[in-house]
Design a protein around this motif. Structure first.
Motif, PDB file in Angstrom:
ATOM      1  N   ASN A  13      -0.825  -5.926  -0.922  1.00 28.44           N
ATOM      2  CA  ASN A  13       0.211  -5.164  -0.128  1.00 28.44           C
ATOM      3  C   ASN A  13      -0.655  -4.318   0.795  1.00 28.44           C
ATOM      4  O   ASN A  13      -0.026  -3.896   1.884  1.00 28.44           O
ATOM      5  N   VAL A  14      -1.544  -3.872   0.608  1.00 27.59           N
ATOM      6  CA  VAL A  14      -2.517  -2.893   1.381  1.00 27.59           C
ATOM      7  C   VAL A  14      -2.837  -3.698   2.858  1.00 27.59           C
ATOM      8  O   VAL A  14      -2.842  -3.447   3.790  1.00 27.59           O
ATOM      9  N   GLN A  15      -2.902  -5.181   2.686  1.00 29.83           N
ATOM     10  CA  GLN A  15      -3.202  -5.780   3.677  1.00 29.83           C
ATOM     11  C   GLN A  15      -2.003  -6.045   4.528  1.00 29.83           C
ATOM     12  O   GLN A  15      -2.193  -6.099   5.682  1.00 29.83           O
ATOM     13  N   LEU A  16      -0.911  -6.070   3.741  1.00 28.72           N
ATOM     14  CA  LEU A  16       0.211  -6.169   4.739  1.00 28.72           C
ATOM     15  C   LEU A  16       0.326  -4.837   5.557  1.00 28.72           C
ATOM     16  O   LEU A  16       0.529  -5.175   6.590  1.00 28.72           O
ATOM     17  N   LEU A  25       9.744  -2.920  -3.169  1.00 28.79           N
ATOM     18  CA  LEU A  25       8.894  -3.576  -4.160  1.00 28.79           C
ATOM     19  C   LEU A  25       9.895  -3.548  -5.274  1.00 28.79           C
ATOM     20  O   LEU A  25      10.043  -2.442  -5.962  1.00 28.79           O
ATOM     21  N   ASP A  26      10.037  -4.853  -5.897  1.00 32.52           N
ATOM     22  CA  ASP A  26      11.112  -4.784  -6.954  1.00 32.52           C
ATOM     23  C   ASP A  26      10.380  -4.153  -8.342  1.00 32.52           C
ATOM     24  O   ASP A  26       9.360  -4.530  -8.736  1.00 32.52           O
ATOM     25  N   GLY A  27      11.163  -3.025  -8.818  1.00 33.54           N
ATOM     26  CA  GLY A  27      10.695  -2.515 -10.138  1.00 33.54           C
ATOM     27  C   GLY A  27       9.926  -1.316  -9.883  1.00 33.54           C
ATOM     28  O   GLY A  27       9.387  -0.675 -10.980  1.00 33.54           O
ATOM     29  N   ALA A  28       9.193  -1.325  -8.727  1.00 30.16           N
ATOM     30  CA  ALA A  28       8.461  -0.157  -8.610  1.00 30.16           C
ATOM     31  C   ALA A  28       9.104   1.350  -8.384  1.00 30.16           C
ATOM     32  O   ALA A  28      10.122   1.148  -8.195  1.00 30.16           O
ATOM     33  N   GLY A  29       8.178   2.246  -8.951  1.00 36.85           N
ATOM     34  CA  GLY A  29       8.747   3.654  -8.951  1.00 36.85           C
ATOM     35  C   GLY A  29       8.228   4.122  -7.639  1.00 36.85           C
ATOM     36  O   GLY A  29       8.167   3.671  -6.628  1.00 36.85           O
ATOM     37  N   GLY A  48      -3.893   9.832  -1.977  1.00 38.85           N
ATOM     38  CA  GLY A  48      -3.639  10.100  -0.700  1.00 38.85           C
ATOM     39  C   GLY A  48      -4.617   9.209   0.251  1.00 38.85           C
ATOM     40  O   GLY A  48      -4.750   9.345   1.519  1.00 38.85           O
ATOM     41  N   LEU A  49      -5.425   8.495  -0.471  1.00 38.74           N
ATOM     42  CA  LEU A  49      -6.624   7.798   0.315  1.00 38.74           C
ATOM     43  C   LEU A  49      -6.432   6.218  -0.031  1.00 38.74           C
ATOM     44  O   LEU A  49      -7.292   5.551   0.127  1.00 38.74           O
ATOM     45  N   THR A  50      -5.324   5.866  -0.495  1.00 38.87           N
ATOM     46  CA  THR A  50      -5.119   4.673  -0.609  1.00 38.87           C
ATOM     47  C   THR A  50      -5.406   3.597   0.686  1.00 38.87           C
ATOM     48  O   THR A  50      -4.749   3.966   1.745  1.00 38.87           O
ATOM     49  N   GLY A  51      -6.208   2.521   0.644  1.00 36.71           N
ATOM     50  CA  GLY A  51      -6.350   1.813   1.922  1.00 36.71           C
ATOM     51  C   GLY A  51      -7.702   2.193   2.682  1.00 36.71           C
ATOM     52  O   GLY A  51      -7.845   1.568   3.615  1.00 36.71           O
ATOM     53  N   VAL A  52      -8.068   3.284   2.316  1.00 33.47           N
ATOM     54  CA  VAL A  52      -9.239   3.800   3.409  1.00 33.47           C
ATOM     55  C   VAL A  52     -10.386   2.899   3.270  1.00 33.47           C
ATOM     56  O   VAL A  52     -10.786   2.403   4.449  1.00 33.47           O
ATOM     57  N   ASP A  53     -10.831   2.226   2.460  1.00 33.72           N
ATOM     58  CA  ASP A  53     -12.064   1.223   2.191  1.00 33.72           C
ATOM     59  C   ASP A  53     -11.560   0.096   3.075  1.00 33.72           C
ATOM     60  O   ASP A  53     -12.521  -0.430   3.905  1.00 33.72           O
ATOM     61  N   GLN A  54     -10.380  -0.551   2.880  1.00 38.96           N
ATOM     62  CA  GLN A  54      -9.824  -1.569   3.820  1.00 38.96           C
ATOM     63  C   GLN A  54      -9.682  -1.321   5.182  1.00 38.96           C
ATOM     64  O   GLN A  54     -10.081  -2.124   5.971  1.00 38.96           O
ATOM     65  N   LEU A  55      -9.217  -0.052   5.346  1.00 34.29           N
ATOM     66  CA  LEU A  55      -9.255   0.345   6.842  1.00 34.29           C
ATOM     67  C   LEU A  55     -10.483   0.347   7.671  1.00 34.29           C
ATOM     68  O   LEU A  55     -10.600  -0.145   8.595  1.00 34.29           O
TER      69      LEU A  55
END
Length: 312
Positions: free
Chosen positions: A299-302, A284-288, A89-96
């Motif tokens: 992707n996070v930068q997008l 995202l192709d092939g992603a679940g 649930g914290l994906t991208g926090v460092d980048q943010l």
């Protein structure tokens, strides 16, 4: 009740179940693992309401002078489990934080404690609390974004489309403040519960979302097809208006938990009302249902570029 213990017990059960084949519906364990922030919260366990011990958030403040735009992170977990400190649930926090955003990761009442609309009442209460206390925490009250995955994707989509909808606002405090957000990032959130089983079956996935024991039905308190009027309150598409927040929507083409067409339909419905310039949609192709393709730096930068457009 010790809700952290409750969440741990439920998570343990879910992990055991997830080792067997999963039959569609809200994923109880979105793809990905580990911790996605390298720092501790600046302010931990801030109570944004007082009805439940669950109603707390962690606030991360970046370096700099502020006031800072805010991204509210809403965790997934099938509305059944999860915590504001969970890695997924914290994906991208460092980048943010590096990009100059404050981050508020929130807990909300899970379906074992309270049925819907408690969850969206909590999310809106958290937004209002942050706005009411913006000066205290050096936040920009006019620049709020929301980012959620899976069940969190549903809740942030509702934040983006139901600002001012009285029946979903709740009465948990700071009601003189707005619950509006100015940008939404929805990662593979469920949108139209009533069509999920049909859509999953058409996609070649097993499905049991209509069962009385499914996460969707547990959230509502009855088998979803038996209470369509109540289920309609969970569908962001039912509330779209021209003043809604811009959306970034993303899913995986191989998601057998939330059918990708759910997110595509939301993107199309938003585009028709708020305009194509305000809606970004990609698969995202092939992603679940989550996983490493979502978590790449690229992707996070997008996502951050999208947030920059509307929050800076």
């Amino acid at each position: 009740m010790n809700y952290k213990l409750f969440s741990f017990v439920v998570l343990s059960v879910v992990l055991a179940l997830s080792l067997s084949a999963c039959g569609g519906g809200l994923s109880v364990m979105p793809g990905g693992s580990g911790t996605f922030t390298s720092v501790s919260p600046t302010h931990a366990d801030l109570a944004y309401a007082s009805v439940s011990e669950t109603q707390k958030l962690d606030l991360y403040i970046p370096e700099g002078t502020g006031p800072f735009p805010v991204v509210i992170m809403v965790h997934g977990g099938g509305f059944m489990f999860g915590d504001k400190a969970d890695g997924a649930g914290l994906t991208g926090v460092d980048q943010l934080l590096a990009a100059g955003y404050a981050v508020a990761s929130i807990n909300y009442r899970l379906s074992g404690e309270a049925q819907y609309p408690a969850q969206i009442h909590d999310a809106k209460a958290a937004v209002r609390f942050l706005r009411a206390n913006a000066a205290t925490y050096n936040l920009n009250a006019d620049k709020f974004g929301a980012w959620g995955a899976s069940a969190g994707g549903n809740l942030v989509s509702l934040l983006g489309t139901t600002c001012g909808v009285e029946e979903l606002e709740g009465d948990l405090g700071n009601n003189d403040q707005s619950s509006c957000v100015q940008a939404v990032v929805d990662w593979f959130g469920p949108i139209d519960f009533l069509k999920m089983q049909e859509q999953l079956t058409e996609a070649g996935c097993s499905a049991s979302t209509d069962d009385a024991s499914s996460p969707e039905s547990t959230l509502i308190g009855a088998a979803i097809q038996t209470v369509p009027e109540k289920v309609a309150l969970t569908n962001p598409m039912n509330y779209i208006t021209p003043d809604d927040a811009p959306f970034f929507i993303q899913n995986g083409t191989a998601d057998c938990n939330i059918p990708p067409v759910q997110n595509k339909n939301l993107a199309d419905a938003l585009t028709a009302v708020i305009g194509a310039d305000n809606v970004t949609y990609s698969s995202l192709d092939g992603a679940g249902h989550g996983g490493s393709q979502f978590e790449t730096e690229e992707n996070v930068q997008l996502v951050i570029s999208f947030l920059d457009k509307y929050l800076k």
